[in-house]
Structures are given as structure tokens and as C-alpha cells.
Scaffold this active site. Structure first.
Site, PDB file in Angstrom:
ATOM      1  N   CYS A  89       7.908  -0.142   8.107  1.00  0.00           N
ATOM      2  CA  CYS A  89       7.102  -0.287   6.897  1.00  0.00           C
ATOM      3  C   CYS A  89       7.997  -0.700   5.732  1.00  0.00           C
ATOM      4  CB  CYS A  89       6.375   1.004   6.543  1.00  0.00           C
ATOM      5  SG  CYS A  89       5.402   0.789   5.035  1.00  0.00           S
ATOM      6  N   VAL A 125       0.832  -1.196   0.000  1.00  0.00           N
ATOM      7  CA  VAL A 125       0.000   0.000   0.000  1.00  0.00           C
ATOM      8  C   VAL A 125       0.874   1.257   0.000  1.00  0.00           C
ATOM      9  CG1 VAL A 125      -1.707   1.312   1.325  1.00  0.00           C
ATOM     10  CG2 VAL A 125      -1.942  -1.175   1.086  1.00  0.00           C
ATOM     11  N   THR A 155      -4.665  -8.856   9.376  1.00  0.00           N
ATOM     12  CA  THR A 155      -5.252  -9.397   8.153  1.00  0.00           C
ATOM     13  C   THR A 155      -6.563 -10.157   8.408  1.00  0.00           C
ATOM     14  OG1 THR A 155      -3.016  -9.548   7.291  1.00  0.00           O
ATOM     15  CG2 THR A 155      -4.684 -10.818   6.127  1.00  0.00           C
TER      16      THR A 155
HETATM   17  C1  FMN Z   1      -2.969  -3.974   3.868  1.00  0.00           C
HETATM   18  C2  FMN Z   1      -2.063  -3.749   5.048  1.00  0.00           C
HETATM   19  C3  FMN Z   1      -1.680  -2.447   5.393  1.00  0.00           C
HETATM   20  C4  FMN Z   1      -0.827  -2.222   6.479  1.00  0.00           C
HETATM   21  N1  FMN Z   1      -0.490  -0.934   6.815  1.00  0.00           N
HETATM   22  C5  FMN Z   1       0.297  -0.708   7.925  1.00  0.00           C
HETATM   23  C6  FMN Z   1       0.593   0.618   8.355  1.00  0.00           C
HETATM   24  O1  FMN Z   1       0.135   1.614   7.786  1.00  0.00           O
HETATM   25  N2  FMN Z   1       1.399   0.772   9.455  1.00  0.00           N
HETATM   26  C7  FMN Z   1       1.899  -0.313  10.138  1.00  0.00           C
HETATM   27  O2  FMN Z   1       2.604  -0.135  11.133  1.00  0.00           O
HETATM   28  N3  FMN Z   1       1.598  -1.570   9.764  1.00  0.00           N
HETATM   29  C8  FMN Z   1       0.820  -1.798   8.669  1.00  0.00           C
HETATM   30  N4  FMN Z   1       0.514  -3.099   8.307  1.00  0.00           N
HETATM   31  C9  FMN Z   1       1.047  -4.216   9.099  1.00  0.00           C
HETATM   32  C10 FMN Z   1       0.039  -4.711  10.127  1.00  0.00           C
HETATM   33  O3  FMN Z   1      -0.290  -3.706  11.055  1.00  0.00           O
HETATM   34  C11 FMN Z   1       0.570  -5.946  10.870  1.00  0.00           C
HETATM   35  O4  FMN Z   1       1.757  -5.596  11.544  1.00  0.00           O
HETATM   36  C12 FMN Z   1       0.859  -7.102   9.932  1.00  0.00           C
HETATM   37  O5  FMN Z   1      -0.124  -7.201   8.945  1.00  0.00           O
HETATM   38  C13 FMN Z   1       0.999  -8.444  10.641  1.00  0.00           C
HETATM   39  O6  FMN Z   1      -0.180  -8.824  11.298  1.00  0.00           O
HETATM   40  P1  FMN Z   1      -1.298  -9.809  10.650  1.00  0.00           P
HETATM   41  O7  FMN Z   1      -0.575 -11.027  10.186  1.00  0.00           O
HETATM   42  O8  FMN Z   1      -2.265 -10.072  11.752  1.00  0.00           O
HETATM   43  O9  FMN Z   1      -1.898  -9.058   9.530  1.00  0.00           O
HETATM   44  C14 FMN Z   1      -0.341  -3.332   7.229  1.00  0.00           C
HETATM   45  C15 FMN Z   1      -0.736  -4.626   6.876  1.00  0.00           C
HETATM   46  C16 FMN Z   1      -1.591  -4.856   5.802  1.00  0.00           C
HETATM   47  C17 FMN Z   1      -1.995  -6.256   5.463  1.00  0.00           C
END
Ligand code: FMN
Ligand code: FAD
Ligand code: FES
Lengths: 254, 303
Positions: free
Chosen positions: B130, B71, B266
Site C-alpha cells: 500500500c 485513501v 478501478t
Molecule cells: C480507491 C482504491 C483503493 C484501493 N485500496 C486497496 C487496499 O485497501 N488494499 C490493496 O491491497 N489494494 C488496494 N487498491 C489497489 C487495487 O486493489 C489494485 O491493486 C490496483 O488498483 C490496480 O488494479 P486496477 O488498475 O484494476 O485498479 C486500491 C485501489 C484503488 C483505486
């Protein structure tokens, strides 16, 4: 209101080996949906399909509590959706996205290709209530890929183009004879493959006709939470799932 | 009755279940599906100093048990957040924690300064991980001097708790955790996404416009869990566990590994109601196991 709801598979109507209409039914009410809205469908029992799949809503029946979808099997999710047992549970998030503008138009053209014809039933239904004259223009590769024309003909004139000339006029939709100087549509709606919609938008633009396109970008959430589905517009990147899928083509950076 | 409250650096969350930045929008997107006020906190979408359009489409690729995203921190900038978004979400009934980002240290400082005076914002998450931006982002989270520089700079200007979000794309995550603790972090959250890639064999092209992207979802859970456990054992500040949490059992595993709170990411895309189901599941688990305080689960791993 958007909702997560369990439905059961009620019926399949097979159009050919890859295309089908899936009808789901529920014990509870079906939400009000607008033409252009879509659902995010969870593919049951398929661990290798992780995300939901966005599919336009073909029709709803508030008496029977059913919702239906026209699906073209292109990959693992859409193939699996075509092979479920009757009565198996399908979880959907809906109704999502914006909808087509309906604004007392007199004479409209609906241009569709592939699975892009799905929103046209709900759209035509609404337009008919407004006494709008409707012309459908459906493009396909060949005669065997043209679907739903019986349904469309209830609402208006149906024109066809096929690439091999086996049905209707030969060529692409934009080569159809309807696009001659004399035509007088006041609005064009289009949904289908990007190149088709872009070509339609170009014609509309040249003739100063309002044109709306429904985009099919890849989506992760479908509810505006992830920003994965964006399309560039004159006002910056916009979310196809919440600010779309329907856009006035003048807004799009095509 | 189970007491679900947890304490992250002095902030009391009503329960350990929060939502991960970038996966829950600004919270309102989920208002039709759940009672937002039930959440422990919302970590809102990453914010930068100025408007960012993010990366080109395609930004997403599905993978085995997960997804890649690219993104690239699309957002309208900190002023828009403070003046337009925050007023409409501050009364959602849960803790709102901004996730801040920058390409240079000065940018982080400016964003943090602006948030300092916002009533109701009790903490911030400092994103140094990020993987989807060209400048800054993960660069701050993968080497110790840079992590120290940004953490201590923000520490100087921000007078409320700072939660530093760590990148898993390092050889030893405990090293970074220890140096940010030393630089004044009040808590750490981990993990952000893993740098990954997807190729379309038919076209021989990358699927993402940026070629590489961040992997999330259950595919990363075992690695995230291991990292949370390692960091829990390496630092004294609280750990917020993130990575592939899909249900209450996953959340409990992270707490046993040492997480005081967890973030659901997610999974929100697959089931927009999952966060609330996880809260209920943790309460159930505690009840069945005779645990009266959910915080007793933290670090409860039996070796
Ligand atoms: C579409 C998307 C956008 C994300 N945007 C950010 C963000 O803006 N800032 C951030 O710190 N993490 C961002 N992340 C990371 C998530 O906050 C999280 O750390 C990561 O997805 C792992 O957790 P999960 O496996 O439960 O998704 C994003 C993840 C996804 C999938
Ligand atoms: C708002 C919206 C409405 C849609 N409405 C319909 C509809 O009414 N009927 C219908 O059959 N399809 C519709 N689609 C397209 C449908 O979502 C995709 O075909 C589906 O997600 C593919 O999933 P799969 O698991 O079968 O394919 P996968 O196994 O994931 O992929 C197979 C192939 O399909 C392509 N593909 C994957 N996702 C999409 C996508 N979103 N758009 C186009 N190609 C894709 C992939 O690039 C790949 O080449 C719609 C898409 C959107 C965004
Ligand atoms: S698909 Fe997530 S924002 Fe559109």
C-alpha cells in the site's frame, strides 16, 4: 433500487453559454428518485474523461420516462455533456446517495448557489405536498448567473442576492435581509459552494435551526466502494456518496 | 460447455474473475447491479488491526486513462470485520478473501491470527504494497528482508493459503516474488498501484492531501502485464494478475501472460457490472477458440 441504465438525449434547454438543462429519455421505466439523489453519468466518446461525473437529479417524469439535470459547464466532462447529438446514448448509474429530511416542517429556507440549486425542484415538490411554506434564497455573481427562478416561484417566495447588485440584494446570500432576528424558519436546506454552505450553517447554528447541506465532494465510484469522497464528521470520516451527499450540518466538522 | 474453474493454492474458484481490494467495498455495494455469487472471489477492502480513519480529503485525482488514490486504508479494524461485516457477506455465494495490512510485523500477525479461526475464510491476501500509509504498507514490499520477515511471520500463524500482494514500485519485481515464495507464500498477486502524483497548475498545489498517491486503471496495464509475465517465469506458485483490466480481452491477456486468476479494480467504478461481463467474455472466448478449460489459457503466450 440502484441501476445502470442507458438513456437517450431528448432535449437541451440552454440557460446561457455555460448552463443548460439536459433531458434524457428511456424506453423503460425511470427509477423512483428522492430529493438530493444524484446520478453518476458516463461521458460518451470522451477518452480523456475516465471517471463518471456525479450530477444531482433535477427532475424525473415517470409518464414520459425522462430524467433531467441542471448542469454548469466547468470542465471537460460537463462541457462535453452539453454538446451531444439528440438521440445519442448516455449511460447513467442512479439513484445514488441519501436525501433531504422532510418532516412536516412549517416554514423552510432553501439556500443555493451555482449548480447547487439543482436538487431544489424535487425538494420543493415534496415539501409542497406537506404544505410547508418555502422560501428560496439564491446567490449568484451577477444577474446573468441566476437560473430556474421561474420554476422556483411556483413553489414559494424567491429571494436573490448578487455580488454586483445587478439583481436582488447586493452581497452574499448570508448578507441577505432575510437573516434578521425576526425570521422564523424551522429548517434550512443548503447546496452550493462550500464557503457558502459553511456560512449558512453558522447562521443556522447560532439560531438553533436544523440545517442540512448537500456536499459536492469529488467522487470516483459514487456507490460507496472506493472511499475517495469522504468528509470528516463527529463520527469519523463518512462517505459523501452513500452516507451523504446530504448531512445535518451539526454532524460535520465545519 | 467451458470449465471456468481455476485453482489458486488449493482453493477452487468458480472462475478466474475476482474483484480487487479497495475497489469493491465489501461486495454488498454491488448487489443491486450484479449477481455477486457469479464472481470467482472478492478481495475485500484492506483491513488493519485497529480502526483507521484514512487520509484527509482530497483522496482522488483523475489522470489520463486512470486515477490516483490516497485513501490510506480507511477501515473499522479486524474485530469489526469479523463480528459485523463478515456475517453479512459470508453467504454472498463467493469466496471472501480478506486483504490484511499493518504498520509493523506484529500487527500483521495479530490480524492473521484472528482470521485463522474464522469459518469460511479460506485464504488471505497479505498486502505489502500500500503506497498510501506513512508506516509499513509498501515499505514491506520494496525490500527483500522486510518482505521475508512479514511473510514468514504470517506463515507461522496462519494455516490456510497466503496470497502476497506485490508492489510494482521496485527495480526488479521477480526478486521480491522469489523471496516471498521462499518465505512460504502460496501465491502472489500483482500489481498494487504505482506511486504517482498530480499537481493543479492553477493553484500550484498538489491535488491529493498526501501529495503522492497510487496510480491505477488502464494507464498501468502494459507495465502490470509485463510484471505478471516476468513473475510467472520466475516462481512456481500461482500468480493473480491485476492492473488496468477493463474487459475480457484484458483479462485473457493477463492469463496468457501467466495469471491463474485476475482481479478487476478501478474498472468497477466505471461500470459496476463489468466483472460479470468479463466472466461472460472469457467463456465466449474459450468457446470460440475451442478451449474447454479456462485454466488452459494460463501462460499460453506464444513466443
Ligand atoms: C480507491 C482504491 C483503493 C484501493 N485500496 C486497496 C487496499 O485497501 N488494499 C490493496 O491491497 N489494494 C488496494 N487498491 C489497489 C487495487 O486493489 C489494485 O491493486 C490496483 O488498483 C490496480 O488494479 P486496477 O488498475 O484494476 O485498479 C486500491 C485501489 C484503488 C483505486
Ligand atoms: C453529489 C454531487 C452532485 C452534483 N450535482 C451537480 C449538478 O447538479 N450540476 C452540476 O453542474 N454539477 C454538479 N456537481 C459537480 C460536478 O460533478 C462537477 O462539476 C463535475 O464533476 C466536473 O467535471 P468536469 O469534467 O466538467 O470537470 P473537470 O475537467 O474534471 O474539472 C474542471 C474543474 O471542476 C472542478 N471539479 C471537478 N469535480 C468537481 C466536483 N465534484 N465538485 C466541484 N468541482 C469539481 C475541478 O476541480 C476543476 O477545477 C455535483 C457533484 C456532486 C459530488
Ligand atoms: S465515491 Fe467511491 S465511495 Fe464515494
Amino acid at each position: 433500487m440502484k441501476r445502470v441504465q442507458d438513456f437517450r438525449v431528448k432535449h437541451y434547454r440552454r440557460l446561457n453559454s455555460d448552463n443548460y438543462i439536459l433531458t434524457l429519455s428511456s424506453d423503460s421505466d425511470v427509477e423512483i428518485v428522492k430529493p438530493g439523489n444524484f446520478a453518476e453519468i458516463k461521458i460518451p466518446d470522451t477518452p480523456d474523461v475516465f471517471l463518471r461525473r456525479p450530477i444531482s437529479i433535477l427532475d424525473v417524469d415517470h409518464n414520459a420516462n425522462t430524467i433531467s439535470f441542471y448542469i454548469k459547464a466547468v470542465g471537460k466532462g460537463t462541457r462535453k455533456l452539453g454538446t451531444l447529438a439528440i438521440n445519442s446514448v448516455v449511460n447513467i448509474v442512479y439513484p445514488l446517495g441519501n436525501s433531504f429530511t422532510i418532516n412536516k416542517q412549517k416554514n423552510v429556507l432553501l439556500v443555493g448557489g451555482g449548480s447547487g440549486i439543482a436538487p431544489f425542484i424535487l425538494l420543493a415538490n415534496k415539501l409542497k405536498n406537506e404544505n410547508t411554506a418555502i422560501t428560496f434564497l439564491i446567490g449568484a455573481r451577477s444577474k446573468g448567473d441566476v437560473f430556474l427562478t421561474d420554476e422556483f416561484s411556483k413553489y414559494g417566495n424567491v429571494l436573490i442576492t448578487t455580488e454586483d447588485g445587478s439583481f436582488g440584494e447586493k452581497g452574499l446570500v448570508t448578507q441577505h435581509s432575510v437573516f434578521t432576528d425576526s425570521f422564523n424558519f424551522d429548517h434550512i436546506y443548503t447546496c452550493g459552494p462550500d464557503p457558502m454552505m459553511k456560512a449558512v450553517a453558522k447562521i443556522a447554528n447560532k439560531k438553533y435551526i436544523n440545517c442540512e447541506a448537500s456536499l459536492e465532494n469529488m467522487m470516483a465510484c459514487g456507490i460507496g466502494a472506493c472511499l475517495c469522497c469522504v468528509t470528516p464528521t463527529i463520527a469519523g470520516n463518512k462517505c459523501v456518496c452513500t452516507e451523504g451527499p446530504v448531512f445535518n450540518t451539526k454532524e460535520l466538522k465545519w | 460447455m467451458v470449465n471456468l474453474e481455476v485453482n489458486i493454492a488449493g482453493i477452487i474458484l468458480k472462475n478466474p474473475v475476482t474483484t480487487a481490494s479497495g475497489t469493491f467495498g465489501f461486495g454488498e455495494e454491488f448487489a443491486d447491479f450484479i449477481d455477486i455469487s457469479k464472481l470467482g472471489a472478492i478481495f475485500v477492502k484492506g483491513i488493519t488491526l485497529h480502526n483507521r480513519e484514512g487520509n484527509d480529503y482530497p483522496r482522488m485525482a483523475e489522470t489520463a486513462s486512470g486515477m490516483l488514490n490516497a485513501v490510506g486504508l480507511q477501515n473499522k479494524g479486524i474485530d469489526y470485520f469479523i463480528n459485523t461485516i463478515y456475517p453479512s457477506i459470508k453467504n454472498l455465494g463467493t469466496e471472501i478473501i480478506p486483504n490484511i495490512n499493518g504498520s509493523v510485523v506484529e500487527e500483521y500477525i495479530e490480524v492473521a491470527e484472528k482470521l485463522n479461526d474464522v469459518d469460511g475464510i479460506n485464504a488471505l491476501e497479505l498486502n505489502i504494497s500500500c503506497p498510501n500509509v506513512k508506516e509499513g504498507g509498501m515499505a514491506f514490499g520494496v525490500n527483500c528482508p522486510a518482505a521475508i520477515a512479514v511473510t514468514s511471520a504470517v506463515r507461522e500463524v496462519f494455516h490456510k493459503p497466503i496470497i502476497v500482494k506485490l508492489s510494482p514500485n521496485v527495480t526488479d519485481i521477480t526478486e521480491i516474488a522469489k523471496v516471498v515464495e521462499g518465505a512460504g507464500a502460496d501465491a502472489v498477486s500483482l500489481v498494487n498501484t504505482f506511486l504517482g502524483m498530480a499537481i493543479d497548475a492553477n493553484t500550484k498545489k498538489p491535488i491529493l492531501s498526501t501529495v503522492t498517491g497510487g496510480l491505477s486503471g488502464p494507464a498501468i496495464k502494459p507495465i502490470a502485464l509485463r510484471m505478471v509475465w516476468q513473475v510467472y517465469n520466475a516462481v512456481k506458485i500461482p500468480v493473480v494478475g491485476i492492473g488496468g483490466i477493463m474487459n475480457a480481452t484484458d483479462a485473457i491477456e493477463f492469463m496468457l501472460a501467466g495469471a491463474t486468476a485476475i482481479q478487476v479494480g478501478t474498472a468497477n467504478f466505471i461500470d459496476p457490472q463489468v466483472s460479470v461481463k468479463i466472466i461472460e467474455g472469457i467463456e465466449d472466448y474459450c468457446q470460440k477458440n475451442g478451449i474447454s478449460n479456462a485454466s488452459d489459457l494460463v501462460g499460453g503466450l506464444i513466443l
